[in-house]
Design a protein around this motif. Sequence first.
Motif, PDB file in Angstrom:
ATOM      1  N   LEU A 104      -7.513   3.210  -0.881  1.00 45.06           N
ATOM      2  CA  LEU A 104      -6.566   2.094  -0.859  1.00 45.06           C
ATOM      3  C   LEU A 104      -6.769   1.277   0.411  1.00 45.06           C
ATOM      4  CD1 LEU A 104      -3.255   3.925  -1.900  1.00 45.06           C
ATOM      5  CD2 LEU A 104      -4.953   2.865  -3.390  1.00 45.06           C
ATOM      6  N   ILE A 107       0.814  -1.205   0.000  1.00 46.77           N
ATOM      7  CA  ILE A 107       0.000   0.000   0.000  1.00 46.77           C
ATOM      8  C   ILE A 107       0.857   1.269   0.000  1.00 46.77           C
ATOM      9  CG2 ILE A 107      -0.257   0.048   2.522  1.00 46.77           C
ATOM     10  CD1 ILE A 107      -3.151   1.005   2.057  1.00 46.77           C
ATOM     11  N   PRO A 131      -4.974  -2.476   2.284  1.00 47.31           N
ATOM     12  CA  PRO A 131      -4.017  -3.578   2.124  1.00 47.31           C
ATOM     13  C   PRO A 131      -4.736  -4.874   1.805  1.00 47.31           C
ATOM     14  CG  PRO A 131      -4.307  -2.993   4.448  1.00 47.31           C
ATOM     15  CD  PRO A 131      -5.029  -1.963   3.657  1.00 47.31           C
ATOM     16  N   THR A 139      -2.352  -4.558  -2.744  1.00 46.28           N
ATOM     17  CA  THR A 139      -3.174  -3.395  -2.420  1.00 46.28           C
ATOM     18  C   THR A 139      -4.433  -3.388  -3.269  1.00 46.28           C
ATOM     19  OG1 THR A 139      -1.199  -2.097  -1.881  1.00 46.28           O
ATOM     20  CG2 THR A 139      -3.237  -0.870  -2.316  1.00 46.28           C
TER      21      THR A 139
END
Length: 217
Positions: free
Chosen positions: A105, A38, A107, A113
Motif C-alpha cells: 500500500l 491508507i 498513499p 491509496t
Amino acid sequence: MIDIVNQINATHREIGDHAVATGEGRSLLLRRTYDAPIEDVWSACTEPDRISRWLAPIDGDLRPGGTFQLKGNAGGEILRCEEPRLIKVTWVLGEGMVTELEVRLAPGDDGDTVLELEHATPAEILDELVRTYGPGGTIGVGGGWDLTLLGLDLFLRGTEFDPATWEDTAEAKEFATQSCHAWGPVIQAAWGTSDDDIAAAIAFGVQHFAPETTEDP
C-alpha cells in the motif's frame, strides 16, 4: 450496480519475475487505486472482522510467524507485516504448491491509496504448468484476484454484500468474463502465446467463472 467497464479499467495487470523463498519466481501483479485513506485500506486488509465482510472469515494467529486460514479458501504463514504498507504471506490452497502473496500500500496524491497485489509462484513450476496445460489456469487466477480487488472496492465504498455468494451473481460473472479478456493480451505478451491458444485460454477462464456463458459478451 457494478460499473463493469470502469472497474475493469481501474486495474493495471502484468506478468513479471518475483523471487520466492525457493528461488526464481513468476508473478501476477495487479495495481489499482482506492478512494480511501491508507489507514482504512490497511484496516480492511488486516482486521479479521472487516476481512470477513468482503473476502471470507479468517482464523489463525495473525502476526508475523503466525498462520492464517480463510474459510473455503487459502491458508498459510504470515511472513511480514509492516503497518500500514506491506503484508506478505505464503498462499496455499488445499494440497497445492506453496506460493507467495504480497500486498503493498502507498498513499495516493489525493488522500486515496494505491494497492499492489503480487502473487508469485516458483518459476519452474509455473513455466511447466503453462507448457503442459496452456495459459488458461493463469487467466483464471488473474480473474480470481480481479474479483477479490473488486470486492474490496465495494466494501470500502460501503456496499453491503455476502462474500460467500456474491460471485455467483450475474454482475460478478459478467465482470469475471471481462476480466478474463483483460488478462488475455497480458499473458500473450508475457509468453508469446499464439492467438488461437490465447483465445482458448480466455474461453477456459470464462467457463471457470460463468459456465453457462457460451459466447463472448
